[in-house]
Scaffold this motif. Structure first.
Motif, PDB file in Angstrom:
ATOM      1  N   THR A 165       0.839  -1.197   0.000  1.00 19.20           N
ATOM      2  CA  THR A 165       0.000   0.000   0.000  1.00 19.20           C
ATOM      3  C   THR A 165       0.874   1.247   0.000  1.00 19.20           C
ATOM      4  O   THR A 165       2.003   1.241   0.508  1.00 19.20           O
ATOM      5  CB  THR A 165      -0.921   0.029   1.227  1.00 19.20           C
ATOM      6  OG1 THR A 165      -0.126  -0.023   2.426  1.00 19.20           O
ATOM      7  CG2 THR A 165      -1.878  -1.161   1.227  1.00 19.20           C
ATOM      8  N   THR A 184      -3.752   3.100  -0.059  1.00 20.00           N
ATOM      9  CA  THR A 184      -4.329   2.413  -1.218  1.00 20.00           C
ATOM     10  C   THR A 184      -3.445   1.242  -1.632  1.00 20.00           C
ATOM     11  O   THR A 184      -2.225   1.392  -1.772  1.00 20.00           O
ATOM     12  CB  THR A 184      -4.473   3.385  -2.399  1.00 20.00           C
ATOM     13  OG1 THR A 184      -5.272   4.493  -1.996  1.00 20.00           O
ATOM     14  CG2 THR A 184      -5.109   2.699  -3.590  1.00 20.00           C
ATOM     15  N   SER A 185      -4.052   0.081  -1.846  1.00 24.29           N
ATOM     16  CA  SER A 185      -3.296  -1.086  -2.275  1.00 24.29           C
ATOM     17  C   SER A 185      -2.933  -0.942  -3.758  1.00 24.29           C
ATOM     18  O   SER A 185      -3.797  -0.727  -4.596  1.00 24.29           O
ATOM     19  CB  SER A 185      -4.122  -2.357  -2.065  1.00 24.29           C
ATOM     20  OG  SER A 185      -3.416  -3.497  -2.530  1.00 24.29           O
ATOM     21  N   ILE A 186      -1.638  -1.033  -4.070  1.00 25.02           N
ATOM     22  CA  ILE A 186      -1.196  -0.880  -5.454  1.00 25.02           C
ATOM     23  C   ILE A 186      -0.653  -2.179  -6.037  1.00 25.02           C
ATOM     24  O   ILE A 186      -0.489  -2.302  -7.249  1.00 25.02           O
ATOM     25  CB  ILE A 186      -0.129   0.223  -5.582  1.00 25.02           C
ATOM     26  CG1 ILE A 186       1.151  -0.195  -4.839  1.00 25.02           C
ATOM     27  CG2 ILE A 186      -0.645   1.556  -5.057  1.00 25.02           C
ATOM     28  CD1 ILE A 186       2.357   0.619  -5.226  1.00 25.02           C
ATOM     29  N   ASP A 211       3.546  -1.653  -9.751  1.00 23.85           N
ATOM     30  CA  ASP A 211       2.152  -1.844  -9.361  1.00 23.85           C
ATOM     31  C   ASP A 211       1.577  -3.057 -10.082  1.00 23.85           C
ATOM     32  O   ASP A 211       2.295  -3.751 -10.827  1.00 23.85           O
ATOM     33  CB  ASP A 211       1.326  -0.574  -9.616  1.00 23.85           C
ATOM     34  CG  ASP A 211       1.295  -0.182 -11.091  1.00 23.85           C
ATOM     35  OD1 ASP A 211       1.615  -1.038 -11.956  1.00 23.85           O
ATOM     36  OD2 ASP A 211       0.937   0.967 -11.389  1.00 23.85           O
TER      37      ASP A 211
END
Length: 219
Positions: A128, A133-135, A156
Motif C-alpha cells: 500500500t 491504497t493497495s497498489i 504496481d
C-alpha cells in the motif's frame, strides 16, 4: 592525654570506619548491636525464647543474602549490557530484519519477510502507498510455518514502476475460510546503538528503535 580526648578520637575513628564499611556489613553490625542490647536489657523473669532469637538471626541472614544476590545480579547485568553493546556496535551500517511494515525507500527489489505460526494454503502480500491504497498484490502461494523471504519489485499491479515514496506491506494468510495470523518483517539499516534499562536497543535509519533481541537476520 586526657580521657576526654581519647573518647573523642575513638568516636571519630568509629564514625570513619562506619562510613568506609560496605552497606551490607554496616547493616549487619547495626543488627547485631541492637540484638546484643536487647539481650542485655531483657527481663530475667521473661527471657527471649530460643525460637525468637533464631528467628531474628535468620532474618539477618536472609537480608544479608538478598543484598549479596542483588549485588551479584547487578554485576552480571552490567557485564551482560557491556557485552551486548560491543555486539551491537558491530551492527552499525548493516541491514537488520526486524518486525515492521515500512519498506525502505529506493531499494529495488524491496526485500521483506513473512512469518507464519503454522502452515497456510494461501499467502498474499499487499503493498500500500502513503494514502493506504493497495497498489500491488503479491501471491506467495502455500507456505509452511516459519520465516520466509519475499520481495517487491517496486511495480504496481499493471507492471508500472511505483512513484518514489513511503510504502507499507501487509500479509494476508488463510487455510480456506480460516484466517492464519501472519507477521511482516522488514529490513532497515542500523544507524546506532543505545543502552537502556531493558537492554540494548538499535536505532534504525527509518526512525525506529528496536530491541537487540528483535533482530532476526543481519546482512
Amino acid at each position: 592525654m586526657p580521657i576526654g580526648a581519647l573518647s573523642t578520637s575513638d568516636a571519630t575513628t568509629s564514625a570513619a570506619a562506619a562510613e568506609a564499611m560496605p552497606a551490607n556489613a554496616a547493616n549487619e553490625q547495626r543488627f547485631l548491636k541492637l540484638l546484643v542490647t536487647q539481650l542485655k536489657n531483657q527481663d530475667p523473669l521473661n527471657p527471649m525464647e530460643n525460637a525468637q532469637l533464631t528467628s531474628q538471626l535468620a532474618q539477618m541472614s536472609t537480608v544479608s543474602g538478598i543484598e549479596k544476590v542483588n549485588a551479584t545480579l547487578q554485576n552480571m547485568l552490567a557485564q551482560s549490557n557491556a557485552g551486548q553493546m560491543m555486539q551491537a556496535a558491530g551492527m552499525v551500517g548493516r541491514w537488520a530484519l526486524t518486525p515492521g511494515s515500512s519498506l525502505p525507500a529506493g531499494e529495488a527489489p524491496a526485500a521483506f519477510a513473512v512469518e507464519l505460526p503454522s502452515s497456510a494454503a494461501s499467502v498474499r502480500a499487499l503493498i500500500t502507498n502513503a494514502a493506504g491504497t493497495s497498489i500491488r498484490t503479491i501471491d506467495l502461494g502455500a507456505l509452511p510455518g516459519g520465516l520466509h523471504d519475499a520481495a517487491w519489485d517496486r511495480k504496481d499491479d499493471a507492471g508500472r514502476p511505483a512513484p518514489a515514496g513511503v510504502y507499507q506491506v501487509r500479509v494476508v494468510a488463510a487455510n480456506g475460510a480460516a484466517a492464519v495470523s501472519a507477521s511482516t518483517l522488514v529490513y532497515d539499516q542500523v544507524g546506532g546503538v543505545a543502552p537502556g534499562s531493558a537492554g540494548v536497543s538499535l536505532d534504525l535509519a527509518g526512525g525506529r528503535r528496536v530491541a537487540l533481541s528483535d533482530v532476526r537476520i543481519l546482512r
